[in-house]
Design a protein around this motif. Structure first.
Motif, short mmCIF file in Angstrom:
data_model
loop_
_atom_site.label_atom_id
_atom_site.label_comp_id
_atom_site.label_asym_id
_atom_site.label_seq_id
_atom_site.Cartn_x
_atom_site.Cartn_y
_atom_site.Cartn_z
N LYS A 102 0.83 -1.21 0.00
CA LYS A 102 0.00 0.00 0.00
C LYS A 102 0.86 1.26 0.00
O LYS A 102 0.54 2.23 -0.68
N SER A 103 1.98 1.23 0.73
CA SER A 103 2.87 2.40 0.76
C SER A 103 3.51 2.65 -0.60
O SER A 103 3.96 3.75 -0.88
N ARG A 104 3.56 1.62 -1.44
CA ARG A 104 4.11 1.74 -2.80
C ARG A 104 3.01 1.89 -3.85
O ARG A 104 3.26 1.72 -5.04
N ASN A 105 1.81 2.13 -3.40
CA ASN A 105 0.65 2.28 -4.29
C ASN A 105 0.36 1.04 -5.12
O ASN A 105 -0.13 1.13 -6.25
N LEU A 106 0.66 -0.13 -4.56
CA LEU A 106 0.30 -1.39 -5.20
C LEU A 106 -1.04 -1.84 -4.64
O LEU A 106 -1.33 -1.62 -3.47
N THR A 107 -1.84 -2.47 -5.48
CA THR A 107 -3.13 -2.96 -5.01
C THR A 107 -2.94 -4.15 -4.08
O THR A 107 -1.95 -4.88 -4.18
N THR A 108 -3.91 -4.34 -3.19
CA THR A 108 -3.90 -5.48 -2.27
C THR A 108 -5.31 -6.04 -2.20
O THR A 108 -6.26 -5.44 -2.71
N GLY A 109 -5.44 -7.19 -1.56
CA GLY A 109 -6.76 -7.77 -1.32
C GLY A 109 -7.51 -8.12 -2.59
O GLY A 109 -6.92 -8.49 -3.60
N PHE A 110 -8.83 -7.97 -2.51
CA PHE A 110 -9.69 -8.34 -3.63
C PHE A 110 -9.39 -7.53 -4.89
O PHE A 110 -9.41 -8.05 -6.00
N LYS A 111 -9.07 -6.25 -4.70
CA LYS A 111 -8.75 -5.40 -5.86
C LYS A 111 -7.52 -5.95 -6.60
O LYS A 111 -7.48 -5.99 -7.83
#
Length: 142
Positions: A102-111
């Motif tokens: 998240k701090s690197r603006n990468l998606t996580t979770g279901f997205k």
């Protein structure tokens, strides 16, 4: 199961054994770890996007101390494109990777799952334990 699928299944098992044999062996004192063996068939035109997506997540895994996935690239034979072998992670490790992602603006979770699926024609995940040797498996069978 149709004939091409049976043939692919017969060819895949020996290929997986060959791939796992290429993984560096653990020390005798270290118990073989649990891994996920993933086989990917990438959607047409999405090869480079898939590799960049995976490389960004490998960088996160490395920075959090988990280590990057070991990648194998198809050169001839069956219809898969890449095989990745990764350690099975704990919830705490997943949380740490999610925070860094998240701090690197990468998606996580279901997205992230939906984003991943835009690049994939098909994939499988199989849990395995290793690397090991045939001799160690014979000893474990006693």
């Amino acid at each position: 199961m149709n004939r091409p699928n049976r043939l692919a299944a017969k060819l895949l098992a020996p290929m997986l054994l060959a791939v796992t044999a290429l993984i560096p062996a653990t020390s005798a004192a270290q118990e073989p770890g649990k891994v996920i063996v993933s086989i990917y068939r990438v959607a047409p035109g999405k090869q480079l996007e898939f590799l960049r997506w995976q490389a960004a997540r490998d960088a996160v895994a490395t920075e959090t101390g988990i280590g990057a996935t070991q990648w194998y690239v198809h050169t001839d034979g069956d219809s898969w494109d890449y095989v990745g072998i990764s350690p099975v992670t704990t919830d705490a490790q997943d949380d740490k990777m999610d925070a860094l992602s998240k701090s690197r603006n990468l998606t996580t979770g279901f997205k992230a799952s939906l984003e991943f699926r835009t690049m994939i024609a098909s994939h499988t995940d199989t849990y395995a334990r290793g690397p090991t040797t045939a001799a160690a498996l014979v000893e474990a069978a006693k």
